[in-house]
Design an enzyme around this catalytic site. Sequence first.
Site, short mmCIF file in Angstrom:
data_model
loop_
_atom_site.label_atom_id
_atom_site.label_comp_id
_atom_site.label_asym_id
_atom_site.label_seq_id
_atom_site.Cartn_x
_atom_site.Cartn_y
_atom_site.Cartn_z
CG ASN A 90 -0.20 0.07 2.54
OD1 ASN A 90 1.02 0.00 2.59
ND2 ASN A 90 -0.95 0.17 3.63
CE LYS A 91 3.88 1.97 4.41
NZ LYS A 91 3.01 0.85 4.75
CB ILE A 92 4.40 6.44 -2.21
CG1 ILE A 92 4.10 7.42 -3.34
CG2 ILE A 92 5.89 6.31 -1.90
CD1 ILE A 92 4.27 8.86 -2.95
#
Length: 380
Positions: free
Chosen positions: A188-190
């Site tokens: 879910n990170k950038i």
Amino acid sequence: MKKYLLSPPHMSGEEQIYIEQAFKDNWIAPLGPNVVEFEKKIAEYNGVEDCLVTSSGTSAIHLALRLLGVTHGDTVFCSTFTFIASINPAIYLGAKPVFIDSDYETWGMCPKSLEKALQAAKNNGKLPKVIIVVHLYGQSAQIEDIISIASKYGIPVIEDAAEALGAEYNGKKLGTFGEFGIFSFNGNKIITTSGGGALIGKSKSAIQRARFLSSQAKEDKPYYYHKEIGYNYRLSNVLAGIGIAQMNVLDQRIAKKRDIFSTYKTYLGAITDISFMPENIRSYGNRWLTTLLFSKEIKDSSICILNERGIETRRLWKPLHTQPIFKNCQFYSATGDVSSILYKHGMCLPSGTMLTNEDISIIAREVMNCNVFFNRSVSK
């Protein structure tokens, strides 16, 4: 019904090139050219000499704590307003956590609360071994003030920048102020490698030492020889290939995340019952998630209403000092438990970089139509 997820992975389209090369060369096992290239890209992007990519951000924190000599009976100060992974590695090492409150200016660690905790620790003859500062939702804490305070007491700082890759403070990348910085490449990170993390630091030799520990602490001999305990914390060559392609579009992702925030603010910013997470004048956040506060306290059932409408939302972090497992741990605040107020009133909105302006307008309209969030009826 279309579903709007909080922060789904967004592939660039070039990841398969590096994955296929790994398969072609049979570099499937951990280590390999993709790992070397991925580490190089992260180091260059952040302006540091070396980088170690790991199996997770949590393992990177664990290695940083090990390098700083944290052991059983030590004390580790940590931001309370964060995910439990920020402090779990200190628990693995037998250390005792002390939690520090947030400030309203950044939602990150409050410098005044930190000073209060350090002075109390000094008076008790038990200063912490390490301070873990978390940069929340892609935004910088008041990191220069925190580093200055920590330096007065001679305490090293680890920056948990799991959510803040690419963000800056006074033009300097987050993760490069403290003794060590860590990033996460969770799904879910950038940017993502499916799972993974990275460790950077001021000392190249320290990162080399971490690389040794992350590979089961195997000594450089033609047979398996070990003089100390190590870990299986290396990222695989296949996943590192995904990371290379993701690093190539990181700045584009940051620009899009910031645009998403601005668009939400256009639709919701005029509502008096809503305020958005602030951005410190000296910082440039990656706006990993768009987060906001309501004047009214949020109920779990309110979150469920939006989720039922296909809009994945989430409450802000429940402070660690309020978690049952840490009920006997110390907590310091200079201004009255800001983190708990943020938790009670805050929410994360869908912030995936594939969102269109039309998507954001739909989400914003659903939020406005959900009157359980407001002290009065809202229409726009």
